[in-house]
Design an enzyme around this catalytic site. Structure first.
Site, PDB file in Angstrom:
ATOM      1  N   ARG A  36      45.372  32.751  53.971  1.00 55.01           N
ATOM      2  CA  ARG A  36      44.089  32.771  54.687  1.00 55.01           C
ATOM      3  C   ARG A  36      44.297  32.388  56.145  1.00 55.01           C
ATOM      4  O   ARG A  36      43.727  32.988  57.045  1.00 55.01           O
ATOM      5  CB  ARG A  36      43.119  31.797  54.012  1.00 55.01           C
ATOM      6  CG  ARG A  36      41.753  31.699  54.683  1.00 55.01           C
ATOM      7  CD  ARG A  36      40.821  30.820  53.874  1.00 55.01           C
ATOM      8  NE  ARG A  36      41.401  29.493  53.640  1.00 55.01           N
ATOM      9  CZ  ARG A  36      40.847  28.575  52.860  1.00 55.01           C
ATOM     10  NH1 ARG A  36      39.729  28.841  52.217  1.00 55.01           N
ATOM     11  NH2 ARG A  36      41.422  27.399  52.714  1.00 55.01           N
ATOM     12  N   ASP A  37      45.146  31.375  56.377  1.00 56.79           N
ATOM     13  CA  ASP A  37      45.429  30.887  57.724  1.00 56.79           C
ATOM     14  C   ASP A  37      46.677  31.593  58.259  1.00 56.79           C
ATOM     15  O   ASP A  37      47.767  31.452  57.705  1.00 56.79           O
ATOM     16  CB  ASP A  37      45.650  29.372  57.691  1.00 56.79           C
ATOM     17  CG  ASP A  37      45.888  28.785  59.073  1.00 56.79           C
ATOM     18  OD1 ASP A  37      47.038  28.845  59.539  1.00 56.79           O
ATOM     19  OD2 ASP A  37      44.923  28.288  59.686  1.00 56.79           O
ATOM     20  N   ILE A  62      40.853  35.727  50.218  1.00 56.00           N
ATOM     21  CA  ILE A  62      40.280  36.436  49.075  1.00 56.00           C
ATOM     22  C   ILE A  62      38.771  36.229  48.955  1.00 56.00           C
ATOM     23  O   ILE A  62      38.105  36.960  48.219  1.00 56.00           O
ATOM     24  CB  ILE A  62      40.977  36.058  47.749  1.00 56.00           C
ATOM     25  CG1 ILE A  62      40.695  34.604  47.347  1.00 56.00           C
ATOM     26  CG2 ILE A  62      42.466  36.339  47.831  1.00 56.00           C
ATOM     27  CD1 ILE A  62      41.122  34.279  45.923  1.00 56.00           C
ATOM     28  N   SER A 138      46.205  29.717  33.366  1.00 59.10           N
ATOM     29  CA  SER A 138      46.642  28.335  33.216  1.00 59.10           C
ATOM     30  C   SER A 138      46.657  27.978  31.741  1.00 59.10           C
ATOM     31  O   SER A 138      45.891  28.545  30.945  1.00 59.10           O
ATOM     32  CB  SER A 138      45.680  27.396  33.953  1.00 59.10           C
ATOM     33  OG  SER A 138      45.877  26.053  33.587  1.00 59.10           O
ATOM     34  N   TYR A 191      37.583  24.450  36.440  1.00 57.59           N
ATOM     35  CA  TYR A 191      38.871  25.136  36.615  1.00 57.59           C
ATOM     36  C   TYR A 191      39.277  25.837  35.330  1.00 57.59           C
ATOM     37  O   TYR A 191      39.648  27.023  35.348  1.00 57.59           O
ATOM     38  CB  TYR A 191      39.936  24.126  37.047  1.00 57.59           C
ATOM     39  CG  TYR A 191      41.292  24.746  37.285  1.00 57.59           C
ATOM     40  CD1 TYR A 191      41.556  25.470  38.448  1.00 57.59           C
ATOM     41  CD2 TYR A 191      42.313  24.606  36.351  1.00 57.59           C
ATOM     42  CE1 TYR A 191      42.794  26.046  38.667  1.00 57.59           C
ATOM     43  CE2 TYR A 191      43.559  25.174  36.570  1.00 57.59           C
ATOM     44  CZ  TYR A 191      43.794  25.897  37.730  1.00 57.59           C
ATOM     45  OH  TYR A 191      45.027  26.468  37.939  1.00 57.59           O
TER      46      TYR A 191
END
Length: 273
Positions: A36-37, A62, A138, A191
């Protein structure tokens, strides 16, 4: 022709290790590290170049559809599509984070499921024949499955379309916002809920690819294990390179492999739902 691979959220952690592994294993391949950065992403690329590797960089947020679209357009223009997609980008609140659960559920779902789905919907049309998609879920999805109520399990088992999964995930957020999620059979982990959503979505997507006109495209998801990352506060029992092993294994499944819509752990399929 050189294969083109891309890893989302890969300026650090498991994603960074996946880029490293792909650079080593894709003979002559083009591997995109995304972040993103832009500054952090380019710094990560330079770190790998010091190791004698040669990844490329592309900015990708995203949660920003325009950013996803730019990536798609550039991949299509420069390479005619994409051969390997590892969907790694995700977030998780710490256990002691004071953010109200309703807010945690909303934010986590927006990134880990909705943005994940948006990347799929945007990039899947440019996947080349023989492409591989490896989406990080996960082991929390397995724990989630063990803990939810039986009637909710039946509803997950009944999903047939992406919209069915979207409705379940939206329901979780809505119930979390009104503090009624546990009354309806869900549990207190945004999550884990999102990662179960990734598993359910993967099942639908993998099966859908069987009817696609492009040959031999596989979509599977992965439990990378308990990995030493910022997300786990360094508490994992695997290094990031060890955590990258299964995602990369799934991304490099050989031609003719028939495993689709499944979850892998330690490079083996696990059937838990």
């Amino acid at each position: 022709m050189a294969k083109v691979a891309l890893v989302t959220g890969s300026n650090k952690g498991i994603g960074f290790a996946c880029v490293r592994a792909l650079c080593k294993q894709l003979n002559g391949g083009i591997v995109y590290l995304t972040s993103r950065d832009e500054g952090r992403g380019k710094t990560a690329v330079e770190e790998l170049k010091k190791e004698g590797l040669n990844p490329s960089f592309h900015q990708l947020d995203i949660n920003d559809q325009e950013s996803i679209n730019r990536l798609r357009d550039d991949l299509q223009k420069e390479h005619g599509g994409l051969d390997i997609l590892i969907q790694n980008a995700a977030i998780a609140f710490k256990n002691k984070d004071p953010t109200p659960f309703a807010e945690q559920a909303t934010i986590t779902m927006a990134t880990n499921f909705t943005a994940h789905l948006n990347v799929c919907r945007t990039l899947f049309p440019i996947l080349k024949p023989g492409a591989r998609v490896s989406s990080l879920s996960s082991f929390g999805a397995v724990i989630f499955w063990d803990k939810i109520r039986e009637d909710l399990k039946k509803r997950f088992n009944a999903v047939k379309t992406e919209d069915d999964v979207i409705k379940l995930m939206a329901e979780f957020v809505e119930l979390a916002q009104s503090h009624k999620h546990k009354d309806k059979g869900w549990i207190d982990s945004a999550y884990w809920a999102t990662k179960m959503g990734v598993c359910a979505l993967t099942k639908i997507q993998g099966e859908a690819m069987l009817a696609d006109s492009r040959d031999d495209i596989l979509v599977n998801c992965v439990d990378p294990g308990y990995v030493q990352t910022e997300m786990t506060s360094g508490g994992g029992n695997k290094t990031t390179d060890e955590g990258a092993k299964t995602p990369v294994y799934v991304a490099l499944l050989p031609p003719g492999t028939k495993t689709h819509g499944k979850m892998f752990s330690d490079c083996k399929v696990i059937n838990f739902w």
